[in-house]
Design a protein around this motif. Structure first.
Motif, PDB file in Angstrom:
ATOM      1  N   SER A 151       0.848  -1.199   0.000  1.00  0.00           N
ATOM      2  CA  SER A 151       0.000   0.000   0.000  1.00  0.00           C
ATOM      3  C   SER A 151       0.875   1.238   0.000  1.00  0.00           C
ATOM      4  O   SER A 151       2.051   1.207   0.397  1.00  0.00           O
ATOM      5  CB  SER A 151      -0.927   0.028   1.222  1.00  0.00           C
ATOM      6  OG  SER A 151      -0.187   0.315   2.403  1.00  0.00           O
ATOM      7  N   TYR A 171       0.001  -4.200  -5.002  1.00  0.00           N
ATOM      8  CA  TYR A 171      -1.137  -4.413  -4.101  1.00  0.00           C
ATOM      9  C   TYR A 171      -1.413  -5.902  -3.857  1.00  0.00           C
ATOM     10  O   TYR A 171      -0.927  -6.762  -4.595  1.00  0.00           O
ATOM     11  CB  TYR A 171      -2.393  -3.779  -4.695  1.00  0.00           C
ATOM     12  CG  TYR A 171      -2.397  -2.273  -4.699  1.00  0.00           C
ATOM     13  CD1 TYR A 171      -2.475  -1.562  -3.515  1.00  0.00           C
ATOM     14  CD2 TYR A 171      -2.328  -1.564  -5.899  1.00  0.00           C
ATOM     15  CE1 TYR A 171      -2.490  -0.175  -3.517  1.00  0.00           C
ATOM     16  CE2 TYR A 171      -2.341  -0.166  -5.914  1.00  0.00           C
ATOM     17  CZ  TYR A 171      -2.419   0.517  -4.709  1.00  0.00           C
ATOM     18  OH  TYR A 171      -2.432   1.883  -4.717  1.00  0.00           O
ATOM     19  N   LEU A 341     -12.689  -1.884 -10.674  1.00  0.00           N
ATOM     20  CA  LEU A 341     -11.618  -1.547  -9.738  1.00  0.00           C
ATOM     21  C   LEU A 341     -10.790  -2.783  -9.399  1.00  0.00           C
ATOM     22  O   LEU A 341      -9.557  -2.748  -9.430  1.00  0.00           O
ATOM     23  CB  LEU A 341     -12.219  -0.944  -8.465  1.00  0.00           C
ATOM     24  CG  LEU A 341     -11.252  -0.671  -7.310  1.00  0.00           C
ATOM     25  CD1 LEU A 341     -10.287   0.448  -7.670  1.00  0.00           C
ATOM     26  CD2 LEU A 341     -12.025  -0.331  -6.039  1.00  0.00           C
ATOM     27  N   ASP A 344      -8.736  -4.064 -12.536  1.00  0.00           N
ATOM     28  CA  ASP A 344      -7.655  -3.206 -12.994  1.00  0.00           C
ATOM     29  C   ASP A 344      -6.505  -3.100 -11.994  1.00  0.00           C
ATOM     30  O   ASP A 344      -5.348  -2.942 -12.391  1.00  0.00           O
ATOM     31  CB  ASP A 344      -8.183  -1.796 -13.288  1.00  0.00           C
ATOM     32  CG  ASP A 344      -9.115  -1.762 -14.492  1.00  0.00           C
ATOM     33  OD1 ASP A 344      -9.172  -2.770 -15.224  1.00  0.00           O
ATOM     34  OD2 ASP A 344      -9.789  -0.735 -14.685  1.00  0.00           O
ATOM     35  N   ILE A 345      -6.799  -3.186 -10.698  1.00  0.00           N
ATOM     36  CA  ILE A 345      -5.782  -2.910  -9.681  1.00  0.00           C
ATOM     37  C   ILE A 345      -5.468  -4.125  -8.817  1.00  0.00           C
ATOM     38  O   ILE A 345      -4.300  -4.439  -8.585  1.00  0.00           O
ATOM     39  CB  ILE A 345      -6.227  -1.733  -8.781  1.00  0.00           C
ATOM     40  CG1 ILE A 345      -6.414  -0.474  -9.632  1.00  0.00           C
ATOM     41  CG2 ILE A 345      -5.225  -1.490  -7.657  1.00  0.00           C
ATOM     42  CD1 ILE A 345      -6.918   0.726  -8.864  1.00  0.00           C
ATOM     43  N   TYR A 346      -6.497  -4.816  -8.364  1.00  0.00           N
ATOM     44  CA  TYR A 346      -6.298  -5.900  -7.391  1.00  0.00           C
ATOM     45  C   TYR A 346      -6.415  -7.259  -8.077  1.00  0.00           C
ATOM     46  O   TYR A 346      -7.169  -8.133  -7.648  1.00  0.00           O
ATOM     47  CB  TYR A 346      -7.294  -5.756  -6.243  1.00  0.00           C
ATOM     48  CG  TYR A 346      -7.232  -4.383  -5.593  1.00  0.00           C
ATOM     49  CD1 TYR A 346      -6.150  -4.033  -4.800  1.00  0.00           C
ATOM     50  CD2 TYR A 346      -8.238  -3.437  -5.802  1.00  0.00           C
ATOM     51  CE1 TYR A 346      -6.075  -2.780  -4.205  1.00  0.00           C
ATOM     52  CE2 TYR A 346      -8.171  -2.177  -5.217  1.00  0.00           C
ATOM     53  CZ  TYR A 346      -7.089  -1.859  -4.420  1.00  0.00           C
ATOM     54  OH  TYR A 346      -7.010  -0.608  -3.842  1.00  0.00           O
ATOM     55  N   ASN A 347      -5.627  -7.436  -9.109  1.00  0.00           N
ATOM     56  CA  ASN A 347      -5.717  -8.592  -9.999  1.00  0.00           C
ATOM     57  C   ASN A 347      -4.472  -9.467  -9.791  1.00  0.00           C
ATOM     58  O   ASN A 347      -3.354  -9.048 -10.086  1.00  0.00           O
ATOM     59  CB  ASN A 347      -5.805  -8.085 -11.446  1.00  0.00           C
ATOM     60  CG  ASN A 347      -5.987  -9.191 -12.451  1.00  0.00           C
ATOM     61  OD1 ASN A 347      -5.421 -10.265 -12.324  1.00  0.00           O
ATOM     62  ND2 ASN A 347      -6.777  -8.916 -13.485  1.00  0.00           N
TER      63      ASN A 347
END
Length: 364
Positions: A151, A171, A341, A344-347
C-alpha cells in the motif's frame, strides 16, 4: 528463476493475510515458468506428506508453536536451508521474518522483502515483541536488495522513517467469484440468505471485533451477526471474545475455507471491518469481489481502497458503527459495482507479473 519464500505459515488453507497472499501469488508465478519453493511452518501443515501444491514445492521446516519465537526460529532455519540450496531469489514476507535479512545477505543470498504493514502496531504484542518487530522492519528495509509494499501507506512509512526511496508498490489481489447458489452450509448454522452481517479475520484485538459485538448488541434487528475466523494462538482475549459473542447471539463459524466460506460471502447482506490496523486487507477485497455492501473503519489502509465517505466509520466509535450498520440495512439497493476496480488494480495475474519483474531486477 529458482525462488524460495519465507515468512508465511504455509499453504494451502492456512489462516492469515500473508498466507492467502502466498497461496494466490506463487502458483501463478510457477505457472509462468519459475521454480518456486515455499518454506512452511510444520505446526500449521495438516498433511506433511504433501510436498507440492499447484506446482509450488512445499518444504516443511520445524517451528515452535509459540507466539513470541515462532517466526524468528523458523526464519533462521529457513534462511539456513536457502543458504544450502542457493535459490536465485529469497523472498521474505512480513516485518518479523525480515529481522533475518542481514543474515541472508551474509550467506550471499539475493533478498526481496514484502512489507505487509507495521505489525508492531498490533495490540497483541508486548513491548519486547514490538521492539523486535520494529527492528525487523529496520533491518529488512536497510539491507534487502529490493522491497515490495502492498500500500502507499507503507511506502510512505519506509520513505519517511528510513529514507528508502525505491520500494515497489504491488497491491494485494482478489479473485472474482461466481456467486454460490447452494445454501446448505448457511442453513446448517441457522442463517438465511441476505439476513446476516459478516466480519472476517483472526480473533486478535486489532481486528476490532469487540467493537462490532458491542454495536450489534445495541441494535434491534432481525439480521444476525456472523464472525468468521478464530485465533491461531488461543489467548485470554480470544476466549473472552467468544464468550461475549455467544452472549450477544453472534454466530461463530470458526476458521472456514472453500465451499463454506464461499456460501457465507455469497449470501451475506453486509460486510463490516472495524479494524484498528491493516496492511491492505484481503478480507475487504474478498467482500468487494462478492459485490457486498461494505462498511470499514477509517484507518489509512482502508481509506486507500477508495470507497466513498459513506462506507467508512470512525475507528473505535461504537455509535458510528451502529448508525452505519442501521443506515446500510435500511438501504435496499447495493450502490457500488467494484468489478472494474478489482480487475484493474487488485488482480492476482497482474500482481504475479509485477512481482516477477522485481525479481528480474536482481538478475542484471
Amino acid at each position: 528463476m529458482k525462488i524460495f519464500v519465507l515468512g508465511t505459515r504455509g499453504i494451502p488453507d492456512v489462516l492469515g493475510g500473508v498466507e492467502t497472499h502466498c497461496e494466490e501469488l506463487y502458483p501463478r508465478i510457477s505457472k509462468l515458468g519459475h521454480d518456486v519453493t515455499i518454506i512452511t511452518r510444520t505446526p500449521y501443515i495438516k498433511d506433511k506428506s504433501v510436498k507440492l501444491y499447484k506446482d509450488v514445492r512445499l518444504k516443511h521446516i520445524f517451528a515452535p508453536k509459540t507466539k513470541s519465537i515462532e517466526a524468528i526460529v523458523h526464519t533462521f532455519l529457513g534462511v539456513l536451508y536457502a543458504g544450502i540450496k542457493r535459490p536465485d531469489v529469497l523472498h521474505v514476507h512480513a516485518v518479523g521474518p525480515m529481522l533475518l535479512t542481514p543474515f541472508a545477505r551474509l550467506l550471499g543470498l539475493k533478498v526481496v522483502v514484502t512489507n505487509h504493514g507495521p505489525d508492531y502496531n498490533r495490540q497483541k504484542w508486548g513491548k519486547l515483541a514490538k521492539l523486535i518487530l520494529k527492528t525487523g522492519e529496520y533491518l529488512g528495509t536497510k539491507s534487502a536488495h529490493k522491497i515490495i509494499v502492498i500500500s502507499n501507506v507503507i511506502k510512505t512509512i519506509l520513505r519517511t522513517k528510513y529514507n528508502r526511496q525505491d520500494p515497489f508498490l504491488i497491491y494485494n489481489g482478489v479473485n472474482i467469484p461466481k456467486l454460490a447458489i447452494d445454501d446448505d452450509y448457511i442453513k446448517s448454522i441457522h442463517l438465511e440468505k441476505e439476513k446476516y452481517i459478516i466480519a472476517v479475520g483472526r480473533f486478535v484485538e486489532e481486528k476490532g471485533f469487540t467493537d462490532i459485538i458491542k454495536a450489534y448488541s445495541s441494535i434491534n434487528t432481525p439480521y444476525k451477526l456472523v464472525l468468521v475466523g478464530d485465533a491461531d494462538h488461543e489467548t485470554t482475549y480470544s476466549k473472552q471474545l467468544k464468550k461475549d459473542a455467544i452472549e450477544a447471539g453472534v454466530v461463530l463459524t470458526g476458521f472456514i475455507r472453500g465451499k463454506e466460506l464461499h456460501q457465507i460471502f455469497s449470501h451475506a447482506r453486509l460486510f463490516v471491518m472495524p479494524s484498528y490496523h491493516e496492511g491492505l486487507p484481503i478480507a475487504l477485497l474478498e467482500a468487494m469481489s462478492y459485490n457486498l455492501d461494505v462498511l470499514v473503519s477509517d484507518i489509512p489502509a482502508n481509506l486507500e481502497v477508495t470507497l466513498g465517505d459513506n462506507y467508512y466509520f470512525e475507528v473505535g466509535n461504537i455509535e458510528a458503527i451502529k448508525s452505519s450498520i442501521l443506515n446500510t440495512l435500511e438501504t435496499s439497493e447495493k450502490s457500488i459495482d467494484y468489478s472494474k476496480l478489482l480487475h484493474d488494480i487488485y488482480n492476482w495475474d497482474i500482481i504475479a507479473e509485477q512481482t516477477i519483474e522485481v525479481y528480474k531486477t536482481l538478475q542484471s
